[in-house]
Design an enzyme around this catalytic site. Structure first.
Site, PDB file in Angstrom:
ATOM      1  N   LEU A 145       0.863  -1.179   0.000  1.00 31.11           N
ATOM      2  CA  LEU A 145       0.000   0.000   0.000  1.00 31.11           C
ATOM      3  C   LEU A 145       0.898   1.226   0.000  1.00 31.11           C
ATOM      4  CD1 LEU A 145      -2.618  -0.968   2.765  1.00 31.11           C
ATOM      5  CD2 LEU A 145      -2.946  -1.075   0.286  1.00 31.11           C
ATOM      6  N   ASP A 146       0.418   2.319  -0.581  1.00 29.66           N
ATOM      7  CA  ASP A 146       1.180   3.561  -0.553  1.00 29.66           C
ATOM      8  C   ASP A 146       1.398   4.009   0.886  1.00 29.66           C
ATOM      9  OD1 ASP A 146       1.152   3.603  -3.323  1.00 29.66           O
ATOM     10  OD2 ASP A 146      -0.624   4.900  -3.431  1.00 29.66           O
ATOM     11  N   ARG A 147       2.428   4.798   1.081  1.00 34.03           N
ATOM     12  CA  ARG A 147       2.812   5.249   2.414  1.00 34.03           C
ATOM     13  C   ARG A 147       1.640   5.803   3.216  1.00 34.03           C
ATOM     14  NH1 ARG A 147       8.004   8.874   3.929  1.00 34.03           N
ATOM     15  NH2 ARG A 147       7.448   9.355   6.072  1.00 34.03           N
ATOM     16  N   THR A 149      -1.655   5.516   2.519  1.00 31.85           N
ATOM     17  CA  THR A 149      -2.907   4.769   2.413  1.00 31.85           C
ATOM     18  C   THR A 149      -2.982   3.805   3.584  1.00 31.85           C
ATOM     19  OG1 THR A 149      -2.949   4.910  -0.009  1.00 31.85           O
ATOM     20  CG2 THR A 149      -4.243   3.162   1.010  1.00 31.85           C
ATOM     21  N   ARG A 248      -5.780   6.448  -7.186  1.00 33.58           N
ATOM     22  CA  ARG A 248      -5.494   7.885  -7.135  1.00 33.58           C
ATOM     23  C   ARG A 248      -5.437   8.478  -8.541  1.00 33.58           C
ATOM     24  NH1 ARG A 248      -0.153   7.812  -3.615  1.00 33.58           N
ATOM     25  NH2 ARG A 248      -0.337  10.095  -3.754  1.00 33.58           N
TER      26      ARG A 248
END
EC number: 5.4.99.-
Length: 332
Positions: A145-147, A149, A248
C-alpha cells in the site's frame, strides 16, 4: 563533481564545481553519493565526517566553488530490515500468514530515504519467521500500500503461503475494496474506469494515464458512490488490476482526485475550512494530512484451507472525522 561508485563506505574526496556554489554541504553530498538519504549524510556530517579545505564543518555549511571536500562515507544501510519495536494492529494471524491494518505514514519496506520505521521493520521485531521470497528487504511482503494509504495488508510467514497468495494476486482473483473521499462530486452512481497507467513524463514520483507508452499497463477500477456532499464524494473502489497509484490516478482522471492527495490533488494538508469550503468562518483546524484513501476489505482464498476469507479494517480516525464533518454539513 565526483560521484560514488557504490563500492561501499570509506573516505572520499570531491572538488566543488561552480554549478553547486553556495549549496549546503549535506545537499551537495546527497547529490554526489548514491544510495544514501540526505538524513543519513546529514547525521554523518554532524558527527564530524566532513572536512572542507581541512576544516570540520556543520551540515548547514555552504560550499564554494573550488573547495576540497573530504568525507568519510558511513556504512550503508543493511540489506535486510532492522527489527524495530513499532506497534502494529493485527487483524488476523495463523501459522502461515498475518493480516495487518497499516497506519498512515508507514512505508511498507525500506527504500531510499526510508530505511527505518517501515512495516517490515515492525514485522521483523514481532515475528521470528517470515517468507523470504521477496528478498531480505521485503520479508513477508506479498503486496503493498502507498505510504499514506491505510488499511488491510497481507503478510506471508512461509514461502509456500507467499507463493499461493502471490498467484491469487497475479490471477486477479483477490477482491480488493477501498474507500475514498474525493475533492468534487462524482456524477455517475457507478462506473468502470478503463485507462492504461504508465510513468509520468516529467515527475518521477507520479504515474499518469498514458496509452500505448512503453511503461503503460492496462488498468481497471470499478467505483460506486456511497454518498455525495456539496464539496466531495464518498466512494467505494474495487480495482481489478494493481497498478502503482491506480485508484489515485483514475479518480484524478475523471476530475475528482482523492481528497488531500499531495501528488494528484495539490494539497498536503486540509483544514476544516477547506474541507467544507466555509465562507464566513475561519476555522483553520487541520483535519487531514494525507490522502483520504483506505484499503477497507480484502477477500482471498485461504492458502491452507482453500476457503474464502474476508478481512476488514474500519476507517481510521482522520478519514472518519472528515466523513462525519461532511455528513453533518449535508444535514444542516
Amino acid at each position: 563533481m565526483s560521484s560514488a561508485d557504490g563500492s561501499g563506505a570509506g573516505p572520499r574526496e570531491f572538488i566543488v564545481p561552480e554549478s553547486v556554489h553556495g549549496t549546503r554541504i549535506d545537499i551537495f553530498l546527497t547529490a554526489a553519493i548514491d544510495g544514501y538519504s540526505r538524513e543519513q549524510l546529514r547525521k554523518a556530517v554532524h558527527g564530524g565526517a566532513a572536512q572542507v579545505d581541512g576544516r570540520v564543518v556543520r551540515p548547514s555549511f555552504k560550499v564554494r566553488a573550488g573547495q576540497r571536500v573530504e568525507f568519510v562515507v558511513p556504512p550503508p544501510a543493511p540489506d535486510g530490515s532492522i527489527p524495530e519495536n513499532i506497534p502494529i494492529n493485527i487483524l488476523y494471524e495463523d501459522d502461515g500468514m498475518v493480516v495487518v491494518d497499516k497506519p498512515a505514514g508507514m512505508v511498507v519496506h525500506p527504500a531510499r530515504g526510508n530505511w527505518s520505521g517501515t512495516l517490515t521493520s515492525a514485522l521483523a521485531y514481532h515475528f521470528q519467521s517470515l517468507s523470504d521470497i521477496g528478498g531480505p528487504a521485503r520479508p513477508g511482503i506479498v503486496h503493498r500500500l502507498d505510504r499514506d494509504t491505510t488499511g488491510v495488508i497481507l503478510v506471508a510467514k512461509t514461502n509456500a503461503v507467499h507463493i499461493h497468495l502471490a498467484e491469487q494476486f497475479a490471477a486477479r482473483t483477490v477482491e480488493k475494496e477501498y474507500l475514498a473521499l474525493t475533492a468534487g462530486r462524482i456524477d455517475r452512481d457507478r462506473d468502470r474506469i478503463e485507462a492504461a497507467i504508465g510513468r509520468h513524463p516529467f515527475q518521477r514520483d507520479k504515474m499518469a494515464i498514458r496509452e500505448n507508452h512503453v511503461t503503460s499497463k492496462p488498468a481497471s477500477t470499478f467505483y460506486e458512490v456511497i454518498d455525495r456532499f456539496a464539496t466531495g464524494t464518498y466512494v467505494r473502489c474495487r480495482p481489478k488490476t494493481g497498478r502503482t497509484h491506480q485508484i489515485r490516478v483514475h479518480l484524478d482522471h475523471i476530475g475528482t482526485p482523492v481528497l488531500c492527495d499531495k501528488l494528484y490533488g495539490g494539497h498536503a494538508t486540509l483544514t476544516r475550512n477547506q474541507l467544507l469550503k466555509l465562507r464566513r468562518e475561519t476555522d483553520e483546524t487541520v483535519v487531514l494530512e494525507r490522502q483520504a484513501l483506505h484499503a477497507y476489505r480484502l477477500t482471498i482464498q485461504h492458502p491452507q484451507s482453500n476457503k474464502p476469507m474476508t478481512f476488514e479494517a474500519p476507517l481510521h480516525d482522520d478519514m472518519q472525522t472528515c466523513l462525519d464533518l461532511l455528513q453533518a454539513a449535508n444535514e444542516s
